[in-house]
Design a protein around this motif. Structure first.
Motif, PDB file in Angstrom:
ATOM      1  N   LEU A  31       0.829  -1.206   0.000  1.00  0.00           N
ATOM      2  CA  LEU A  31       0.000   0.000   0.000  1.00  0.00           C
ATOM      3  C   LEU A  31       0.867   1.262   0.000  1.00  0.00           C
ATOM      4  O   LEU A  31       0.545   2.246  -0.677  1.00  0.00           O
ATOM      5  N   LEU A  32       1.944   1.238   0.756  1.00  0.00           N
ATOM      6  CA  LEU A  32       2.840   2.400   0.794  1.00  0.00           C
ATOM      7  C   LEU A  32       3.447   2.676  -0.579  1.00  0.00           C
ATOM      8  O   LEU A  32       3.734   3.827  -0.924  1.00  0.00           O
ATOM      9  N   LEU A  33       3.630   1.621  -1.378  1.00  0.00           N
ATOM     10  CA  LEU A  33       4.178   1.782  -2.730  1.00  0.00           C
ATOM     11  C   LEU A  33       3.288   2.665  -3.610  1.00  0.00           C
ATOM     12  O   LEU A  33       3.793   3.362  -4.493  1.00  0.00           O
ATOM     13  N   THR A  34       1.984   2.603  -3.401  1.00  0.00           N
ATOM     14  CA  THR A  34       1.077   3.381  -4.253  1.00  0.00           C
ATOM     15  C   THR A  34       1.374   4.874  -4.162  1.00  0.00           C
ATOM     16  O   THR A  34       1.296   5.601  -5.158  1.00  0.00           O
ATOM     17  N   VAL A  35       1.723   5.333  -2.953  1.00  0.00           N
ATOM     18  CA  VAL A  35       2.060   6.746  -2.770  1.00  0.00           C
ATOM     19  C   VAL A  35       3.469   7.018  -3.286  1.00  0.00           C
ATOM     20  O   VAL A  35       3.714   8.008  -3.976  1.00  0.00           O
ATOM     21  N   LYS A  36       4.385   6.099  -2.965  1.00  0.00           N
ATOM     22  CA  LYS A  36       5.776   6.270  -3.388  1.00  0.00           C
ATOM     23  C   LYS A  36       5.903   6.332  -4.904  1.00  0.00           C
ATOM     24  O   LYS A  36       6.728   7.085  -5.444  1.00  0.00           O
ATOM     25  N   GLU A  37       5.066   5.537  -5.611  1.00  0.00           N
ATOM     26  CA  GLU A  37       5.115   5.499  -7.078  1.00  0.00           C
ATOM     27  C   GLU A  37       4.111   6.464  -7.709  1.00  0.00           C
ATOM     28  O   GLU A  37       3.762   6.333  -8.889  1.00  0.00           O
ATOM     29  N   ASN A  38       3.639   7.403  -6.899  1.00  0.00           N
ATOM     30  CA  ASN A  38       2.765   8.475  -7.394  1.00  0.00           C
ATOM     31  C   ASN A  38       1.492   7.940  -8.067  1.00  0.00           C
ATOM     32  O   ASN A  38       1.031   8.473  -9.071  1.00  0.00           O
ATOM     33  N   PHE A  39       0.948   6.829  -7.545  1.00  0.00           N
ATOM     34  CA  PHE A  39      -0.333   6.248  -7.968  1.00  0.00           C
ATOM     35  C   PHE A  39      -0.322   5.740  -9.410  1.00  0.00           C
ATOM     36  O   PHE A  39      -1.381   5.610 -10.038  1.00  0.00           O
ATOM     37  N   VAL A  40       0.849   5.467  -9.959  1.00  0.00           N
ATOM     38  CA  VAL A  40       0.945   4.918 -11.321  1.00  0.00           C
ATOM     39  C   VAL A  40       0.766   3.402 -11.227  1.00  0.00           C
ATOM     40  O   VAL A  40       1.606   2.697 -10.661  1.00  0.00           O
ATOM     41  N   SER A  41      -0.323   2.908 -11.786  1.00  0.00           N
ATOM     42  CA  SER A  41      -0.703   1.504 -11.594  1.00  0.00           C
ATOM     43  C   SER A  41       0.351   0.521 -12.095  1.00  0.00           C
ATOM     44  O   SER A  41       0.674  -0.464 -11.427  1.00  0.00           O
ATOM     45  N   GLN A  42       0.903   0.789 -13.287  1.00  0.00           N
ATOM     46  CA  GLN A  42       1.874  -0.136 -13.872  1.00  0.00           C
ATOM     47  C   GLN A  42       3.139  -0.221 -13.016  1.00  0.00           C
ATOM     48  O   GLN A  42       3.665  -1.305 -12.765  1.00  0.00           O
ATOM     49  N   ALA A  43       3.613   0.927 -12.556  1.00  0.00           N
ATOM     50  CA  ALA A  43       4.814   0.948 -11.706  1.00  0.00           C
ATOM     51  C   ALA A  43       4.541   0.238 -10.382  1.00  0.00           C
ATOM     52  O   ALA A  43       5.385  -0.523  -9.887  1.00  0.00           O
ATOM     53  N   CYS A  44       3.363   0.479  -9.804  1.00  0.00           N
ATOM     54  CA  CYS A  44       3.007  -0.168  -8.535  1.00  0.00           C
ATOM     55  C   CYS A  44       2.931  -1.681  -8.698  1.00  0.00           C
ATOM     56  O   CYS A  44       3.419  -2.433  -7.840  1.00  0.00           O
ATOM     57  N   GLU A  45       2.338  -2.117  -9.801  1.00  0.00           N
ATOM     58  CA  GLU A  45       2.192  -3.547 -10.051  1.00  0.00           C
ATOM     59  C   GLU A  45       3.557  -4.219 -10.183  1.00  0.00           C
ATOM     60  O   GLU A  45       3.794  -5.295  -9.621  1.00  0.00           O
ATOM     61  N   GLN A  46       4.475  -3.575 -10.914  1.00  0.00           N
ATOM     62  CA  GLN A  46       5.804  -4.149 -11.137  1.00  0.00           C
ATOM     63  C   GLN A  46       6.634  -4.161  -9.846  1.00  0.00           C
ATOM     64  O   GLN A  46       7.240  -5.174  -9.496  1.00  0.00           O
ATOM     65  N   LYS A  47       6.642  -3.036  -9.142  1.00  0.00           N
ATOM     66  CA  LYS A  47       7.458  -2.926  -7.930  1.00  0.00           C
ATOM     67  C   LYS A  47       6.938  -3.831  -6.811  1.00  0.00           C
ATOM     68  O   LYS A  47       7.710  -4.296  -5.962  1.00  0.00           O
ATOM     69  N   ALA A  48       5.617  -4.054  -6.803  1.00  0.00           N
ATOM     70  CA  ALA A  48       5.018  -4.851  -5.721  1.00  0.00           C
ATOM     71  C   ALA A  48       5.057  -6.353  -6.006  1.00  0.00           C
ATOM     72  O   ALA A  48       4.737  -7.143  -5.115  1.00  0.00           O
TER      73      ALA A  48
END
Length: 350
Positions: A278-295
């Protein structure tokens, strides 16, 4: 007669000792998390003594205290597969006449079986059993509500949200609903909030009630056990969907503090991992593709992480894996809305 009385007195002494051991365990198990963890370390000695007592007495009472203590150990450690094995074996022995059916409450055995299926992520099978066993619980009994909670959670874990909502309404229609303790009624409010989060009703009244509920839902325990994780996650996702940055950042800080203070134990790994996702969503500025990859690495660890036992007081109203898919869906919808708004703005200027 004196000889027989002497034998019965010896049997009574064995049963009294077994009962005393059982209630010592029960007192610790029903209190704060640190007390549960304390008794967990003592359980092997308790079980060894209960086994010896039952071997001598061979009575229903010593069987029962040994049976429920075994159940407590597996529940506290999170060994729900063993609970399924225990409940299945006990049900078989009951049908074979090896257990006194007039004294044995099969509803408890059935309840534990259904609960273990929930915790073992066998939601579909557990839901079938829940439907089958539900008829044995009378609506005037407090156990009816406890059982219905597990039934509802199984529906949530099986993604049968319509059925979960129907079960929620069934609880509300029960004339004894208001006689539950306030904490129990608050749990039903929390379940409703999760259902509304996943499948929102668009009526203004419902949406307003949901918003008030999410923002005012109370803590359930000063010991920070059980439902507080579920509350923090619910509030975070609510503000994420609204893209309320101010509210989101406040909840973000709450997530960080909670993780630092209460999620250091290895048994809380699932909550730790999901909080980081969940913290990644803010860190990655709510970009879905980046969040999906990083998570993705965190998600893989989450899938194999064991469920925590009751000694650590955690519960997932909706499995974290499903909640992560829901979170990504929120981000994609926000991106689509932003793209549509930008397109409309350019068209208007043009």
């Amino acid at each position: 007669m004196n000889k027989q009385l002497n034998e019965l007195q010896k049997l009574l002494e064995l049963e009294d000792e077994a009962e005393q051991l059982y209630y010592e365990i029960k007192v610790f198990s029903q209190h704060k998390v640190r007390w549960r963890q304390f008794i967990l370390k003592q359980l092997p000695d308790y079980l060894e003594r209960l086994e010896a007592l039952h071997k001598k007495a061979k009575s229903y009472n010593t069987f029962y205290f040994l049976y429920v203590t075994k159940m407590s150990r597996e529940e506290l450690t999170g060994n729900y597969e063993e609970i399924i094995r225990l409940t299945t074996a006990t049900d078989k022995a009951l049908k074979q006449g090896k257990i006194n059916e007039k004294r044995f409450d099969k509803r408890f055995n059935n309840y534990m079986s259904v609960y273990a299926h929930l915790q073992c992520r066998r939601a579909e099978k557990g839901l079938q059993l829940a439907e089958e066993y539900f008829k044995d619980f009378h609506y005037s009994s407090g156990n009816w509500f406890y059982y219905l909670e597990i039934y509802l959670l199984l529906a949530m874990h099986a993604a049968q949200y319509g059925q979960a909502y129907d079960l929620l309404q069934q609880a509300r229609r029960n004339p004894y609903y208001r006689k539950q303790r306030p904490a129990a009624q608050q749990r039903w409010e929390l379940y409703e909030a999760y259902i509304q989060l996943i499948q929102p009703e668009q009526s203004p009244l419902k949406m307003r009630h949901f918003a008030q509920l999410v923002q005012t839902v109370p803590d359930y325990s000063r010991d920070k056990q059980g439902y507080n994780v579920a509350i923090l996650i619910l509030q975070f996702l609510y503000f994420l969907r609204r893209r309320d940055i101010e509210g989101l950042l406040a909840r973000l800080e709450g997530l960080r503090k909670y993780e630092q203070r209460h999620l250091r134990n290895p048994a809380t790994l699932r909550s730790q991992l999901f909080f980081r996702m969940l913290l990644l969503t803010v860190k990655e500025n709510f970009v879905s593709q980046a969040c999906e990859q990083k998570a993705q690495p965190l998600l893989e660890r989450l899938k194999v992480a064991p469920q925590p036992g009751e000694a650590y007081g955690e519960i997932e109203i909706i499995p974290y894996e499903n909640l992560w898919l829901f979170t990504l869906d929120i981000l994609r919808k926000l991106e689509a809305e932003q793209t549509a708004a930008e397109h409309a703005s350019r068209s208007y200027v043009g």
